[in-house]
Design an enzyme around this catalytic site. Structure first.
Site, PDB file in Angstrom:
ATOM      1  N   TYR A  47       0.301  -0.929  -0.359  1.00 31.11           N
ATOM      2  CA  TYR A  47      -0.316   0.040   0.159  1.00 31.11           C
ATOM      3  C   TYR A  47       0.871   1.248   0.281  1.00 31.11           C
ATOM      4  O   TYR A  47       0.280   2.278  -0.328  1.00 31.11           O
ATOM      5  CB  TYR A  47      -0.884   0.138   1.347  1.00 31.11           C
ATOM      6  CG  TYR A  47      -2.286  -1.031   1.318  1.00 31.11           C
ATOM      7  CD1 TYR A  47      -2.122  -2.234   0.964  1.00 31.11           C
ATOM      8  CD2 TYR A  47      -3.629   0.067   0.904  1.00 31.11           C
ATOM      9  CE1 TYR A  47      -3.440  -2.294   0.654  1.00 31.11           C
ATOM     10  CE2 TYR A  47      -4.935  -1.145   1.226  1.00 31.11           C
ATOM     11  CZ  TYR A  47      -4.828  -2.183   0.992  1.00 31.11           C
ATOM     12  OH  TYR A  47      -5.877  -3.008   0.784  1.00 31.11           O
ATOM     13  N   LYS A  66       3.975 -15.159   1.694  1.00 26.10           N
ATOM     14  CA  LYS A  66       3.641 -16.063   1.335  1.00 26.10           C
ATOM     15  C   LYS A  66       5.240 -15.978   0.739  1.00 26.10           C
ATOM     16  O   LYS A  66       5.953 -15.726  -0.222  1.00 26.10           O
ATOM     17  CB  LYS A  66       2.949 -15.187  -0.631  1.00 26.10           C
ATOM     18  CG  LYS A  66       1.482 -15.399  -0.602  1.00 26.10           C
ATOM     19  CD  LYS A  66       1.378 -16.794  -1.225  1.00 26.10           C
ATOM     20  CE  LYS A  66       1.508 -17.157  -2.472  1.00 26.10           C
ATOM     21  NZ  LYS A  66       0.992 -17.853  -2.826  1.00 26.10           N
ATOM     22  N   ASP A 113      -2.239 -18.273   0.758  1.00 25.51           N
ATOM     23  CA  ASP A 113      -3.610 -18.722  -0.117  1.00 25.51           C
ATOM     24  C   ASP A 113      -3.992 -19.882   0.671  1.00 25.51           C
ATOM     25  O   ASP A 113      -5.287 -19.938   0.903  1.00 25.51           O
ATOM     26  CB  ASP A 113      -2.820 -19.445  -1.796  1.00 25.51           C
ATOM     27  CG  ASP A 113      -1.767 -19.920  -1.374  1.00 25.51           C
ATOM     28  OD1 ASP A 113      -1.433 -20.555  -0.109  1.00 25.51           O
ATOM     29  OD2 ASP A 113      -1.083 -21.017  -2.140  1.00 25.51           O
ATOM     30  N   ASP A 127      -6.535  -7.086   4.144  1.00 23.53           N
ATOM     31  CA  ASP A 127      -7.792  -6.187   3.117  1.00 23.53           C
ATOM     32  C   ASP A 127      -8.392  -7.398   2.933  1.00 23.53           C
ATOM     33  O   ASP A 127      -9.341  -7.565   3.271  1.00 23.53           O
ATOM     34  CB  ASP A 127      -6.813  -5.784   2.453  1.00 23.53           C
ATOM     35  CG  ASP A 127      -8.502  -5.188   1.581  1.00 23.53           C
ATOM     36  OD1 ASP A 127      -9.250  -4.369   2.453  1.00 23.53           O
ATOM     37  OD2 ASP A 127      -8.315  -4.682   0.548  1.00 23.53           O
TER      38      ASP A 127
END
Ligand code: IPM
Ligand code: MG
Length: 352
Positions: A137, A188, A221, A245
């Site tokens: 962001y 990740k 994921d 988010d």
């Protein structure tokens, strides 16, 4: 003396914030001053920018800020850095509220409002701790450029420093001690260096200072999948800005409605907190008086607890929301017919 700044913003923001205002009036907390400011698209319309310096100064000198929602189709074509959402990011950054607490609880009365089976979601009590002022962001460089061959290229940077990771992880571990004692850290690390560092630093901090907290790691994921398959396995989910988010919206919806979930964004203890419903401005229903005010009201409860030194009022308010739901009070998103104001009435009536 403390001050609460209300920033109703856009779309359903003003409607839901008005109900929080009524609750505040009913609570009549001694020594609390309540003010209001223009924010988001509403501020673009009146002042040309989503967040004026004057409102930012007021936010920084308040004890807490309660935001409604920002954005809408009216400003969707505005340049990226002048959009309502840019005002929100500027506010979060300036307030340095790096830890975003997003509790995803399933209210017993709403277990059947979910698209998931009641037995999967009954009793869910997850707390997301989302890093809020770093990551993709805010990372530099970012932009859209034209390449020599005439093609355009859009780019953003995901970056986290040791300090940024450790401070938000500290919040998660501290909170874990007061809850179920479990933290699942999500990234990740299989494809991103920032994720590798995240995993290493979180583990290091736990081994150094929080050996009493059970820490696990999960790829984002897989976490999305697990949140749908077996959400009750989670206590605290600690994650970065972007994954937080996405995953908090996913969890919010599976507990019944996005309209129920509050959030608190906290920085260093002496600084003001920023409180917001996790839902957006919902332009499709804005102005109709049918939005669910619970997320705003529960965000107010978090402000009472974490910033305004009124934990008892927070408990009472949360109990009133739960009692209203138990009595069958429902806005349209929950399958009912109550207007925003009637839902506010139902909660006020139980705020004994
Ligand atoms: C949220 C929202 C914001 C975000 C938007 C409005 C900038 O989706 O608070 O979850 O992406 O952080
Ligand atoms: Mg979001």
């Amino acid at each position: 003396m403390s001050t609460l700044l209300l920033l109703p913003g856009d779309g359903i923001g003003p409607e839901v914030t008005a109900q929080s205002r009524r609750i505040l009036d009913a609570l009549a907390l001694p020594g609390l001053e309540i003010t209001e400011g223009a924010f988001g698209g509403a501020s673009i319309d009146s002042h040309g920018v989503p967040l004026t310096d004057a409102v930012l100064d007021r936010a920084l000198s308040s004890t807490a800020v309660l935001m409604g929602a920002v954005g809408g189709p009216k400003w969707a074509d505005t340049a990226y850095d002048k959009r309502p959402e840019a005002g929100l990011l500027k506010l979060r950054e300036a307030m340095a509220v790096y830890a975003n607490l997003r509790p995803a609880r399933c209210f017993a009365a709403l277990a059947s409002a979910s698209t998931l089976k009641p037995e999967v979601i009954e009793g869910i009590d997850i707390l997301f701790v989302r890093e809020l002022v770093g990551g993709v962001y805010f990372g530099q460089p970012r932009g859209i450029e034209t390449l020599p061959n005439g093609e355009r290229r859009g780019f953003n940077t995901q970056s986290y420093t040791t300090h940024e990771i450790r401070r938000v992880a500290t919040t998660a571990f501290e909170l874990a001690r007061a809850r179920g004692g479990k933290v699942c850290s999500v990234e990740k690390a299989n494809v991103m260096e920032s994720g590798v560092l995240w995993r290493e630093e979180v583990q290091k901090l736990r081994d150094e200072s929080y050996a009493d907290v059970a820490l696990t790691h999960m790829y984002a994921d897989n976490c999305a999948m697990q949140l749908v398959k077996a959400p009750k396995q989670f206590d605290i989910i600690l994650t970065d800005n972007l994954f937080g988010d996405l995953l908090s919206d996913l969890a919010a919806m599976s507990t019944g409605s996005l309209g129920m979930l509050p959030s608190a964004a906290l920085g260093e203890k002496c600084r003001p907190g920023l409180y917001e419903p996790i839902h957006g401005s919902a332009p499709d229903i804005a102005g109709q008086g049918v939005a669910n005010p619970c997320a705003s009201i529960l965000s107010l409860a978090m402000a009472l607890r974490h910033s305004l030194g009124a934990p008892e009022a927070a408990d009472r308010l949360e109990a009133a929301v739960e009692a209203a739901l138990d009595s069958g009070a429902r806005t349209a998103d929950l399958g009912g017919r109550l207007s925003t104001r009637e839902m506010g009435d139902a909660i006020l009536a139980r705020l004994a």
